[in-house]
Scaffold this motif. Structure first.
Motif, PDB file in Angstrom:
ATOM      1  N   PHE A   1       0.818  -1.214   0.000  1.00 50.65           N
ATOM      2  CA  PHE A   1       0.000   0.000   0.000  1.00 50.65           C
ATOM      3  C   PHE A   1       0.857   1.272   0.000  1.00 50.65           C
ATOM      4  O   PHE A   1       0.576   2.212  -0.726  1.00 50.65           O
ATOM      5  CB  PHE A   1      -0.988  -0.022   1.183  1.00 50.65           C
ATOM      6  CG  PHE A   1      -1.854  -1.262   1.201  1.00 50.65           C
ATOM      7  CD1 PHE A   1      -2.319  -1.809   0.007  1.00 50.65           C
ATOM      8  CD2 PHE A   1      -2.196  -1.902   2.390  1.00 50.65           C
ATOM      9  CE1 PHE A   1      -3.105  -2.970  -0.004  1.00 50.65           C
ATOM     10  CE2 PHE A   1      -2.977  -3.055   2.400  1.00 50.65           C
ATOM     11  CZ  PHE A   1      -3.433  -3.586   1.199  1.00 50.65           C
ATOM     12  N   MET A   2       1.939   1.267   0.815  1.00 53.02           N
ATOM     13  CA  MET A   2       2.781   2.480   0.817  1.00 53.02           C
ATOM     14  C   MET A   2       3.584   2.614  -0.475  1.00 53.02           C
ATOM     15  O   MET A   2       4.120   3.677  -0.764  1.00 53.02           O
ATOM     16  CB  MET A   2       3.690   2.578   2.046  1.00 53.02           C
ATOM     17  CG  MET A   2       4.263   1.322   2.594  1.00 53.02           C
ATOM     18  SD  MET A   2       2.938   0.417   3.395  1.00 53.02           S
ATOM     19  CE  MET A   2       3.773  -0.317   4.756  1.00 53.02           C
TER      20      MET A   2
ATOM     21  N   MET B   1       8.692   3.598  -1.472  1.00 55.28           N
ATOM     22  CA  MET B   1       8.322   3.503  -0.051  1.00 55.28           C
ATOM     23  C   MET B   1       8.816   4.756   0.698  1.00 55.28           C
ATOM     24  O   MET B   1       8.152   5.261   1.603  1.00 55.28           O
ATOM     25  CB  MET B   1       8.996   2.259   0.533  1.00 55.28           C
ATOM     26  CG  MET B   1       8.798   2.092   1.988  1.00 55.28           C
ATOM     27  SD  MET B   1       7.771   0.704   2.285  1.00 55.28           S
ATOM     28  CE  MET B   1       8.940  -0.551   2.360  1.00 55.28           C
ATOM     29  N   ILE B   2       9.966   5.263   0.255  1.00 55.39           N
ATOM     30  CA  ILE B   2      10.507   6.472   0.893  1.00 55.39           C
ATOM     31  C   ILE B   2       9.768   7.715   0.388  1.00 55.39           C
ATOM     32  O   ILE B   2       9.634   8.698   1.122  1.00 55.39           O
ATOM     33  CB  ILE B   2      12.045   6.571   0.671  1.00 55.39           C
ATOM     34  CG1 ILE B   2      12.727   5.281   1.161  1.00 55.39           C
ATOM     35  CG2 ILE B   2      12.636   7.805   1.355  1.00 55.39           C
ATOM     36  CD1 ILE B   2      12.397   4.856   2.594  1.00 55.39           C
ATOM     37  N   ASP B   3       9.232   7.676  -0.824  1.00 58.27           N
ATOM     38  CA  ASP B   3       8.333   8.764  -1.282  1.00 58.27           C
ATOM     39  C   ASP B   3       7.188   8.891  -0.274  1.00 58.27           C
ATOM     40  O   ASP B   3       6.840   9.993   0.156  1.00 58.27           O
ATOM     41  CB  ASP B   3       7.684   8.436  -2.637  1.00 58.27           C
ATOM     42  CG  ASP B   3       8.645   8.475  -3.811  1.00 58.27           C
ATOM     43  OD1 ASP B   3       9.860   8.610  -3.595  1.00 58.27           O
ATOM     44  OD2 ASP B   3       8.163   8.369  -4.961  1.00 58.27           O
ATOM     45  N   SER B   4       6.593   7.749   0.080  1.00 64.86           N
ATOM     46  CA  SER B   4       5.461   7.770   1.022  1.00 64.86           C
ATOM     47  C   SER B   4       5.892   8.291   2.380  1.00 64.86           C
ATOM     48  O   SER B   4       5.206   9.104   2.998  1.00 64.86           O
ATOM     49  CB  SER B   4       4.887   6.363   1.213  1.00 64.86           C
ATOM     50  OG  SER B   4       3.788   6.176   0.382  1.00 64.86           O
ATOM     51  N   LEU B   5       7.044   7.805   2.832  1.00 64.03           N
ATOM     52  CA  LEU B   5       7.531   8.209   4.164  1.00 64.03           C
ATOM     53  C   LEU B   5       7.735   9.731   4.219  1.00 64.03           C
ATOM     54  O   LEU B   5       7.226  10.404   5.127  1.00 64.03           O
ATOM     55  CB  LEU B   5       8.827   7.462   4.469  1.00 64.03           C
ATOM     56  CG  LEU B   5       9.485   7.752   5.819  1.00 64.03           C
ATOM     57  CD1 LEU B   5      10.094   6.479   6.401  1.00 64.03           C
ATOM     58  CD2 LEU B   5      10.571   8.803   5.713  1.00 64.03           C
ATOM     59  N   LEU B   6       8.437  10.266   3.231  1.00 54.03           N
ATOM     60  CA  LEU B   6       8.717  11.706   3.246  1.00 54.03           C
ATOM     61  C   LEU B   6       7.428  12.520   3.111  1.00 54.03           C
ATOM     62  O   LEU B   6       7.286  13.574   3.712  1.00 54.03           O
ATOM     63  CB  LEU B   6       9.709  12.071   2.133  1.00 54.03           C
ATOM     64  CG  LEU B   6      11.099  11.431   2.267  1.00 54.03           C
ATOM     65  CD1 LEU B   6      11.971  11.738   1.051  1.00 54.03           C
ATOM     66  CD2 LEU B   6      11.799  11.889   3.544  1.00 54.03           C
TER      67      LEU B   6
ATOM     68  N   ASP C   1      14.732  10.130  -2.445  1.00 55.84           N
ATOM     69  CA  ASP C   1      14.539  11.568  -2.290  1.00 55.84           C
ATOM     70  C   ASP C   1      13.089  12.005  -2.426  1.00 55.84           C
ATOM     71  O   ASP C   1      12.796  13.191  -2.547  1.00 55.84           O
ATOM     72  CB  ASP C   1      15.390  12.293  -3.360  1.00 55.84           C
ATOM     73  CG  ASP C   1      15.030  11.814  -4.780  1.00 55.84           C
ATOM     74  OD1 ASP C   1      14.143  10.941  -4.917  1.00 55.84           O
ATOM     75  OD2 ASP C   1      15.645  12.312  -5.742  1.00 55.84           O
ATOM     76  N   GLY C   2      12.170  11.036  -2.463  1.00 55.69           N
ATOM     77  CA  GLY C   2      10.758  11.406  -2.569  1.00 55.69           C
ATOM     78  C   GLY C   2      10.286  11.576  -4.008  1.00 55.69           C
ATOM     79  O   GLY C   2       9.146  11.982  -4.231  1.00 55.69           O
ATOM     80  N   LYS C   3      11.170  11.284  -4.981  1.00 60.76           N
ATOM     81  CA  LYS C   3      10.762  11.529  -6.377  1.00 60.76           C
ATOM     82  C   LYS C   3      10.740  10.256  -7.227  1.00 60.76           C
ATOM     83  O   LYS C   3      10.715  10.325  -8.454  1.00 60.76           O
ATOM     84  CB  LYS C   3      11.726  12.531  -7.008  1.00 60.76           C
ATOM     85  CG  LYS C   3      11.648  13.894  -6.332  1.00 60.76           C
ATOM     86  CD  LYS C   3      12.578  14.870  -6.997  1.00 60.76           C
ATOM     87  CE  LYS C   3      12.516  16.191  -6.236  1.00 60.76           C
ATOM     88  NZ  LYS C   3      13.777  16.893  -6.290  1.00 60.76           N
TER      89      LYS C   3
END
Ligand code: UD1
Length: 376
Positions: A17-18, A176-181, A360-362
């Motif tokens: 999901f994330m 997954m880090i896009d979601s986290l940020l 980096d969220g991108k």
């Protein structure tokens, strides 16, 4: 009016999901592609699914295949059976799958046999351990894919070694880090989460709010064998005498703890067991923790992104960058190795790590750009 090309996006289990959330947002923004969201129903509980859809802003799935739980063969077969007519009706230009769960390989196999190009997000990760069901899902999904998006550089080498053509592989970073940020500023304070589960805050007498660890445990190799699970919980019980351990318990693990009669061990310890927590609750807890003990793949990456020391209760990892660049240490299930690692972190603060390239969220934006260029 001309119909926009349709892309079927598949989700099935909690860690999907994330990963799909930022891809969905990135697909909707330029609006050149019409995404169709299919949930296989592998995870179905409010706590394992609905909370995540709500908190991550994922729209209601266009289709829910409602397969539910079962053995690997039954679950995979049922997903395949129910997914095939979806592809016949929708006639999408491609199918996008994420991660390494049974839903990933099941839908990947159907797409490949129907000659619909398959897109795999989080390709090329390898633990080298074929006793792990996810490793089989990863290797096979990659073999079937027309476009492979990777999160770390080692993944490309793994894929090339397995004969995948280089021009199919794109190093885009980590969705997954896009979601986290994108959700850190909405993360719930630990006090609020604990209060909701009837626990006072701070947890320990010295009033240091950050003085706690977070534990997750759900890999069959750790929880399905009474001896292994008993030994792990015994070790963690001893650690919890030094520092409270918050333990959001996966339904599989919960079932095993009850079956093996280990509930008493937890009740008498400093381990605070809760039901599975939502994404924003977990994010808030992890961010402020002294350390995280886990056998999850995702948490190894999330702790690296947050700079929180991670003690991985596994013999191997498919995410080596979390060790070489991040905050992760592999310890397996040996009590001495776990004690030593935890002691080092409590005394020295643990690995600080750095943020891996392109986390980096991108990543989702890059994925959509490549899909538009290569498949439209
Ligand atoms: C699955 C994935 C694993 C992932 C994990 C995250 C596979 C092979 N495994 O493992 O890679 O890390 O999800 O959670 O795809 N259950 C519920 N409610 C639910 C879902 C499951 O109670 O909503 C219980 C059922 O008793 C079920 C058990 O959990 O039998 C295991 O679920 P399953 O999807 O088979 O595997 P996971 O262990 O969750």
């Amino acid at each position: 009016m001309k119909r926009r090309p349709q892309l079927v996006c598949v989700v099935g289990a909690r860690p999907n999901f994330m990963k799909i959330a930022p891809i969905y947002t990135a697909l909707e923004r330029p609006g050149t592609i019409d995404p169709i969201l299919v949930h296989t129903g592998q995870h179905y509980d409010e706590a394992m699914k609905d909370t995540f859809f709500r908190q991550l802003g994922i729209p209601e799935p266009d289709l829910d295949l409602e397969v539910g739980s079962g053995s690997h063969a039954v679950q995979t077969a049922q997903i395949m059976q129910r997914f095939e007519p979806v592809l016949e009706d929708a006639a999408p230009f491609a199918v996008l799958v994420v991660g390494d769960v049974n839903s990933t390989i099941a839908c990947g196999l159907v797409a490949a046999k129907k000659q619909v190009p398959l897109i795999h997000v989080e390709a090329g990760l390898r633990s080298g351990d074929r006793t792990m069901p996810e490793e089989i899902n990863r290797v096979l999904t990659d073999q079937l894919s027309a476009l492979l998006f990777t999160t770390e550089r080692a993944a490309r080498d793994n894929l090339l070694r397995e004969g995948i053509a280089e021009d199919k592989i794109h190093f885009v970073g980590n969705v997954m880090i896009d979601s986290l940020l994108g959700h850190l500023d909405q993360a719930f304070p630990p006090a609020e989460t604990l209060a909701r589960h009837g626990r006072k805050w701070p947890l320990n007498s010295n009033n240091n709010a950050s003085d706690y660890a977070v534990l997750t445990l759900h890999r069959p190799s750790n929880v399905d064998d009474p001896e292994v699970l008993g030994r792990l919980l015994q070790t963690l019980t001893e650690i919890s005498r030094r520092m409270p351990i918050i333990f959001p318990c996966h339904p599989r693990t919960d079932k095993m703890i009850e079956r093996f009669g280990l509930d008493g061990l937890i009740a008498a310890s400093g381990i605070i067991s809760t039901p599975p927590l939502g994404y924003l609750e977990m994010l808030g807890l992890i961010r402020s923790a002294r350390l995280v003990l886990t056998d999850s793949g995702g948490l190894q990456e999330e702790t690296t992104a947050l700079g929180v020391p991670c003690v991985t209760l596994r013999e191997n990892t498919e995410r080596p960058i979390t060790i070489t660049e991040g905050t992760n240490t592999l310890v397996g299930s040996d009590p001495d190795a776990i004690f030593t690692c935890v002691e080092d972190i409590l005394n020295g603060g643990g690995k600080r790590g750095r943020i891996p390239a392109r986390w980096d969220g991108k990543a989702a934006q890059r994925i959509v750009q490549v899909i538009e260029k290569k498949l439209l």
